[in-house]
Scaffold this motif. Sequence first.
Motif, short mmCIF file in Angstrom:
data_model
loop_
_atom_site.label_atom_id
_atom_site.label_comp_id
_atom_site.label_asym_id
_atom_site.label_seq_id
_atom_site.Cartn_x
_atom_site.Cartn_y
_atom_site.Cartn_z
N ALA A 169 16.28 8.18 -1.99
CA ALA A 169 17.26 7.64 -2.76
C ALA A 169 18.88 8.35 -1.99
CB ALA A 169 17.46 9.06 -4.36
N GLY A 170 19.71 6.98 -1.97
CA GLY A 170 20.97 7.59 -1.92
C GLY A 170 21.93 6.35 -2.74
N GLY A 171 22.96 6.09 -2.63
CA GLY A 171 23.85 5.36 -3.12
C GLY A 171 24.75 6.54 -3.96
N PRO A 172 25.72 6.48 -4.48
CA PRO A 172 26.37 6.90 -6.07
C PRO A 172 26.16 7.99 -6.04
CG PRO A 172 27.35 4.38 -5.23
CD PRO A 172 26.29 4.99 -5.12
N HIS A 173 25.00 7.92 -7.07
CA HIS A 173 24.13 8.99 -8.02
C HIS A 173 24.09 10.17 -6.87
CE1 HIS A 173 23.30 11.07 -11.26
NE2 HIS A 173 21.94 11.16 -10.66
N ALA A 174 23.15 9.57 -5.93
CA ALA A 174 22.13 10.64 -5.05
C ALA A 174 23.08 11.75 -4.54
CB ALA A 174 21.56 10.23 -3.89
N SER A 175 24.54 10.98 -3.78
CA SER A 175 25.37 11.62 -3.44
C SER A 175 26.37 12.89 -4.06
CB SER A 175 26.35 11.14 -2.76
OG SER A 175 25.59 9.62 -1.41
N ALA A 176 25.96 12.77 -5.49
CA ALA A 176 26.85 13.58 -5.98
C ALA A 176 25.98 14.48 -6.14
CB ALA A 176 27.44 11.99 -7.70
N ASP A 177 24.37 14.22 -6.53
CA ASP A 177 24.01 14.94 -7.36
C ASP A 177 22.69 15.05 -7.39
OD1 ASP A 177 22.54 16.43 -9.30
OD2 ASP A 177 21.85 15.27 -10.77
N PRO B 186 0.86 -1.45 -0.09
CA PRO B 186 -0.27 0.01 -0.21
C PRO B 186 1.45 1.46 0.25
CG PRO B 186 0.07 -0.92 1.84
CD PRO B 186 0.63 -2.03 1.83
N PRO B 187 0.50 2.70 -0.75
CA PRO B 187 1.75 3.49 -0.89
C PRO B 187 1.73 4.03 0.13
CG PRO B 187 0.16 3.15 -2.81
CD PRO B 187 -0.76 2.33 -2.09
N ASP B 188 0.27 4.65 1.17
CA ASP B 188 0.12 5.31 2.53
C ASP B 188 0.89 4.83 3.76
OD1 ASP B 188 -1.52 3.43 2.25
OD2 ASP B 188 -2.68 4.14 3.58
N GLU B 189 1.49 3.46 2.88
CA GLU B 189 2.20 2.62 4.42
C GLU B 189 3.56 2.16 3.87
OE1 GLU B 189 0.01 -0.87 6.02
OE2 GLU B 189 -1.88 0.25 5.71
N THR B 190 4.43 2.39 2.45
CA THR B 190 5.53 1.85 2.14
C THR B 190 6.04 3.21 1.47
OG1 THR B 190 3.93 0.73 1.29
CG2 THR B 190 6.50 0.57 -0.02
N VAL B 191 7.53 3.31 1.64
CA VAL B 191 8.99 4.01 1.38
C VAL B 191 9.64 3.49 0.93
CG1 VAL B 191 10.85 5.20 1.86
CG2 VAL B 191 8.95 5.36 3.55
N VAL B 192 9.66 3.76 -0.32
CA VAL B 192 10.56 2.80 -1.56
C VAL B 192 11.69 3.69 -1.73
CG1 VAL B 192 11.07 1.54 -4.39
CG2 VAL B 192 9.04 2.48 -2.92
N ALA B 193 13.12 2.83 -1.24
CA ALA B 193 14.26 3.39 -1.03
C ALA B 193 14.79 2.82 -2.79
CB ALA B 193 15.17 3.03 -0.13
N TYR B 194 16.23 4.03 -3.07
CA TYR B 194 16.66 3.55 -4.28
C TYR B 194 17.76 3.60 -4.09
CZ TYR B 194 12.95 3.02 -8.32
OH TYR B 194 12.13 2.95 -8.85
N SER B 195 18.93 2.76 -4.30
CA SER B 195 20.62 3.40 -4.05
C SER B 195 20.88 2.87 -5.38
CB SER B 195 21.22 1.95 -2.67
OG SER B 195 22.67 2.52 -2.93
N PHE B 196 21.60 3.59 -6.19
CA PHE B 196 21.98 3.58 -7.48
C PHE B 196 23.15 4.81 -7.87
CE2 PHE B 196 18.88 7.32 -7.41
CZ PHE B 196 19.26 7.79 -8.36
N MET B 197 23.95 4.12 -8.73
CA MET B 197 24.52 4.74 -9.80
C MET B 197 24.22 5.17 -10.90
SD MET B 197 27.82 2.02 -9.59
CE MET B 197 27.13 0.24 -8.29
#
Length: 116
Positions: free
Chosen positions: A77-85, A43-54
Motif C-alpha cells: 500500500a501507498g498513497g495518501p491514506h497509507a502515508s497518513a495511517d 498466480p498469487p505466488d508470483e504476484t504483488v498487488v499494489a494499492y494507492s488509495f485515499m
Amino acid sequence: MYILFRETKNNWYSIAALLSTIYSRHLDVEARPVKFGEIKNFPPDETVVAYSFMSFDLEVVKEEVVQLKKQGYTLIAGGPHASADPEGCLGMGFDHVFIGDGEENILRFLMGERES
C-alpha cells in the motif's frame, strides 16, 4: 514476477508515474494496472498487488484486502491514506506500506529492499 496496480477512478495519475518509473529501469518485472476482477488471472505466488488509495476508498480496499489475502497474494500500500495511517494499513492485512514518494519506494521494494 508480476506487480499489479489496483486501478480506481482516483489513482490513475499515480499509477502512470509508478509504471513509468518501473519500466524506465528495465526491471525484470511485468507491471500493469488492473481492475479488481482481473487479479485472479495471475498466480498469487508470483504476484504483488499494489494499492494507492485515499481515505474515502478505505471500505472498498478493506473488503478487497480480505479476499486477496485469503487467496495468498502479497499486498503493498501507498498513497495518501497509507502515508497518513501506515500502522492501520498493516493491521488491515497489507504486507508492506510505503510512506511518501512512491517512485523511490517502489524501486527499492522491487530491488529487494522489503522492509515493512
